[in-house]
Scaffold this active site. Structure first.
Site, PDB file in Angstrom:
ATOM      1  N   SER A 101       0.855  -1.193   0.000  1.00 34.80           N
ATOM      2  CA  SER A 101       0.000   0.000   0.000  1.00 34.80           C
ATOM      3  C   SER A 101       0.887   1.238   0.000  1.00 34.80           C
ATOM      4  O   SER A 101       1.957   1.241   0.631  1.00 34.80           O
ATOM      5  CB  SER A 101      -0.864  -0.008   1.264  1.00 34.80           C
ATOM      6  OG  SER A 101      -1.495   1.242   1.409  1.00 34.80           O
ATOM      7  N   TYR A 134      -0.970  -1.882  10.275  1.00 33.08           N
ATOM      8  CA  TYR A 134      -1.252  -1.980   8.838  1.00 33.08           C
ATOM      9  C   TYR A 134      -0.042  -1.488   8.047  1.00 33.08           C
ATOM     10  O   TYR A 134       0.492  -2.212   7.204  1.00 33.08           O
ATOM     11  CB  TYR A 134      -2.503  -1.167   8.478  1.00 33.08           C
ATOM     12  CG  TYR A 134      -2.829  -1.264   7.010  1.00 33.08           C
ATOM     13  CD1 TYR A 134      -3.447  -2.396   6.496  1.00 33.08           C
ATOM     14  CD2 TYR A 134      -2.485  -0.247   6.121  1.00 33.08           C
ATOM     15  CE1 TYR A 134      -3.723  -2.508   5.136  1.00 33.08           C
ATOM     16  CE2 TYR A 134      -2.761  -0.349   4.760  1.00 33.08           C
ATOM     17  CZ  TYR A 134      -3.381  -1.480   4.277  1.00 33.08           C
ATOM     18  OH  TYR A 134      -3.640  -1.602   2.925  1.00 33.08           O
TER      19      TYR A 134
HETATM   20  N1  LIG Z   1      -8.661  -0.481  -1.239  1.00 32.11           N
HETATM   21  C1  LIG Z   1      -7.628   0.316  -0.999  1.00 32.11           C
HETATM   22  O1  LIG Z   1      -7.783   1.551  -0.919  1.00 32.11           O
HETATM   23  C2  LIG Z   1      -6.254  -0.283  -0.834  1.00 32.11           C
HETATM   24  C3  LIG Z   1      -5.154   0.595  -0.870  1.00 32.11           C
HETATM   25  C4  LIG Z   1      -3.878   0.062  -0.729  1.00 32.11           C
HETATM   26  C5  LIG Z   1      -3.703  -1.301  -0.572  1.00 32.11           C
HETATM   27  N2  LIG Z   1      -4.781  -2.135  -0.529  1.00 32.11           N
HETATM   28  C6  LIG Z   1      -4.531  -3.563  -0.348  1.00 32.11           C
HETATM   29  O2  LIG Z   1      -5.152  -4.275  -1.394  1.00 32.11           O
HETATM   30  C7  LIG Z   1      -5.403  -5.616  -0.966  1.00 32.11           C
HETATM   31  C8  LIG Z   1      -6.786  -6.021  -1.411  1.00 32.11           C
HETATM   32  O3  LIG Z   1      -7.736  -5.252  -0.734  1.00 32.11           O
HETATM   33  P1  LIG Z   1      -9.037  -4.657  -1.434  1.00 32.11           P
HETATM   34  O4  LIG Z   1      -8.921  -3.197  -1.404  1.00 32.11           O
HETATM   35  O5  LIG Z   1      -9.313  -5.338  -2.717  1.00 32.11           O
HETATM   36  O6  LIG Z   1     -10.138  -5.037  -0.316  1.00 32.11           O
HETATM   37  P2  LIG Z   1     -11.307  -6.121  -0.271  1.00 32.11           P
HETATM   38  O7  LIG Z   1     -12.273  -5.899  -1.393  1.00 32.11           O
HETATM   39  O8  LIG Z   1     -11.832  -6.053   1.125  1.00 32.11           O
HETATM   40  O9  LIG Z   1     -10.582  -7.520  -0.517  1.00 32.11           O
HETATM   41  C9  LIG Z   1      -9.793  -8.133   0.470  1.00 32.11           C
HETATM   42  C10 LIG Z   1      -9.649  -9.601   0.140  1.00 32.11           C
HETATM   43  O10 LIG Z   1      -8.792 -10.206   1.135  1.00 32.11           O
HETATM   44  C11 LIG Z   1      -9.468 -11.303   1.741  1.00 32.11           C
HETATM   45  N3  LIG Z   1      -9.117 -11.393   3.149  1.00 32.11           N
HETATM   46  C12 LIG Z   1      -9.142 -10.400   4.078  1.00 32.11           C
HETATM   47  N4  LIG Z   1      -8.783 -10.877   5.274  1.00 32.11           N
HETATM   48  C13 LIG Z   1      -8.524 -12.199   5.115  1.00 32.11           C
HETATM   49  C14 LIG Z   1      -8.126 -13.244   5.983  1.00 32.11           C
HETATM   50  N5  LIG Z   1      -7.922 -13.026   7.293  1.00 32.11           N
HETATM   51  N6  LIG Z   1      -7.954 -14.480   5.488  1.00 32.11           N
HETATM   52  C15 LIG Z   1      -8.169 -14.727   4.178  1.00 32.11           C
HETATM   53  N7  LIG Z   1      -8.561 -13.801   3.289  1.00 32.11           N
HETATM   54  C16 LIG Z   1      -8.743 -12.532   3.758  1.00 32.11           C
HETATM   55  C17 LIG Z   1     -10.957 -11.006   1.584  1.00 32.11           C
HETATM   56  O11 LIG Z   1     -11.679 -12.218   1.657  1.00 32.11           O
HETATM   57  P3  LIG Z   1     -13.212 -12.267   2.182  1.00 32.11           P
HETATM   58  O12 LIG Z   1     -13.759 -10.896   1.971  1.00 32.11           O
HETATM   59  O13 LIG Z   1     -13.840 -13.319   1.332  1.00 32.11           O
HETATM   60  O14 LIG Z   1     -13.184 -12.587   3.602  1.00 32.11           O
HETATM   61  C18 LIG Z   1     -10.990 -10.344   0.208  1.00 32.11           C
HETATM   62  O15 LIG Z   1     -11.022 -11.336  -0.788  1.00 32.11           O
HETATM   63  C19 LIG Z   1      -5.193  -5.630   0.554  1.00 32.11           C
HETATM   64  O16 LIG Z   1      -3.973  -6.277   0.848  1.00 32.11           O
HETATM   65  C20 LIG Z   1      -5.116  -4.149   0.923  1.00 32.11           C
HETATM   66  O17 LIG Z   1      -4.294  -3.934   2.041  1.00 32.11           O
HETATM   67  C21 LIG Z   1      -6.061  -1.649  -0.663  1.00 32.11           C
END
Ligand SMILES: NC(=O)c1ccc[n+]([C@@H]2O[C@H](COP(=O)([O-])OP(=O)(O)OC[C@H]3O[C@@H](n4cnc5c(N)ncnc54)[C@H](OP(=O)(O)O)[C@@H]3O)[C@@H](O)[C@H]2O)c1
Length: 277
Positions: free
Chosen positions: A150, A163
């Site tokens: 991130s 985080y």
């Molecule tokens: N969105 C942003 O603004 C942003 C910015 C920078 C970085 N990121 C990073 O991008 C990545 C993806 O996030 P996203 O934004 O796409 O959010 P998201 O839509 O909430 O997706 C997160 C995914 O991770 C899975 N997950 C979460 N906790 C878990 C656990 N304990 N065990 C197994 N699976 C787990 C979820 O599975 P379930 O929902 O099926 O439980 C979901 O498939 C993350 O690593 C996040 O830190 C996001």
């Protein structure tokens, strides 16, 4: 939660296989669809069966074999079972370690359990997965690893200490790893998205809905598009979006003392009782 396969379609050559963690929504789901469009077979993980299966169905409609695994990545036994599943795949050509979550709660006085879970999901699960797949990739002389970090990892963020620290581990680990395997034909990418419209912000919908002007939100699809272009060019660090790249440059030149002051003012800091002796 059981790590038993939720659904499965046998992998058959000539499909290369991509393993994507956290593919039930957001960036992981966008990776799944984009890689299916590239003709890759998929092993997708998530915890919510229905959204995960919906993504798998969308990818199968693109003509590729897809397996899904329900796995809680903070649970060591479930991780072991998942890794066994990965070991059984003949040829993993790409791993996207994407699963992650935010937990905007104070560290001081807050519960420890979610912090430890975050370290397990953001660090331990990624390191274990890369450790399983890398030797075969190096032996084959090809393959790719993407760790979703991130842009926030470049900042001191009070209230999200674990985080940003867990994502900083990925930055450091993957940069060193990318140098270690540079001549092997394997590419290691650290992906640093900025604000992206996904379920990630469900904990803070007020913030997500506010859309302050200075923040440029991206779609998961555009983040993935840039990441895959970076992968094609073998870039070890990928920051999607020009405003995020500008911010990264700014963060690199700003003295950390000023950054700490700005972040303290913006995010707040805890006051003591003033009872110093
Ligand atoms: N969105 C942003 O603004 C942003 C910015 C920078 C970085 N990121 C990073 O991008 C990545 C993806 O996030 P996203 O934004 O796409 O959010 P998201 O839509 O909430 O997706 C997160 C995914 O991770 C899975 N997950 C979460 N906790 C878990 C656990 N304990 N065990 C197994 N699976 C787990 C979820 O599975 P379930 O929902 O099926 O439980 C979901 O498939 C993350 O690593 C996040 O830190 C996001």
């Amino acid at each position: 939660m059981s790590a038993a396969p939720h659904d499965s379609t046998a992998m058959h050559p000539p499909h290369d296989t991509a393993v994507i963690t956290g593919a039930s929504s957001g960036i992981g789901a966008a990776f799944a669809v984009a890689l299916a469009r590239r003709g890759m077979g998929l092993l997708l993980t998530g915890r919510r069966p229905e959204p995960l299966e919906a993504v798998a169905k969308q990818c199968r409609a693109l003509g590729v074999p897809v397996q899904t695994v329900l796995v809680e990545l903070s649970d060591p036994a479930e991780r072991r079972s998942f890794l066994d599943r990965v070991r059984r795949i003949d040829s993993v050509s790409l791993v996207v370690a994407n699963a992650g979550f935010g937990y905007p709660r104070p560290f001081v006085g807050g519960p420890l359990e979610p912090v430890v879970q975050m370290i397990d999901v953001h660090i331990t699960a990624v390191v274990e997965l890369f450790h399983v797949v890398l030797p075969a990739m190096v032996a084959r002389g090809s393959g790719g690893l993407i760790a979703v970090s991130s842009l926030a990892s470049r900042l001191p963020v009070p209230g999200a200490e674990s985080y940003v620290a867990s994502k900083s581990y990925l930055n450091s680990f993957c940069e060193s790893l990318s140098v270690a395997v540079r001549d092997s034909g394997v590419t290691v990418q650290t992906l640093l998205p900025g604000f992206t419209r996904t379920d990630f912000h469900r904990y803070d919908t007020e913030f997500a809905d506010a859309q302050p002007r200075f923040l440029r939100w991206m779609t998961p699809e555009s983040v993935v598009d840039v990441s895959l272009r970076c992968l094609d060019r073998r870039r070890p660090v990928c920051i999607p979006g020009w405003s995020n790249r500008l911010m990264a440059i700014g963060l690199g030149v700003l003295p950390r003392s000023i950054l700490r002051r700005i972040m303290g003012r913006t995010m707040g800091s805890i006051s003591g009782t003033g009872d110093s002796q």
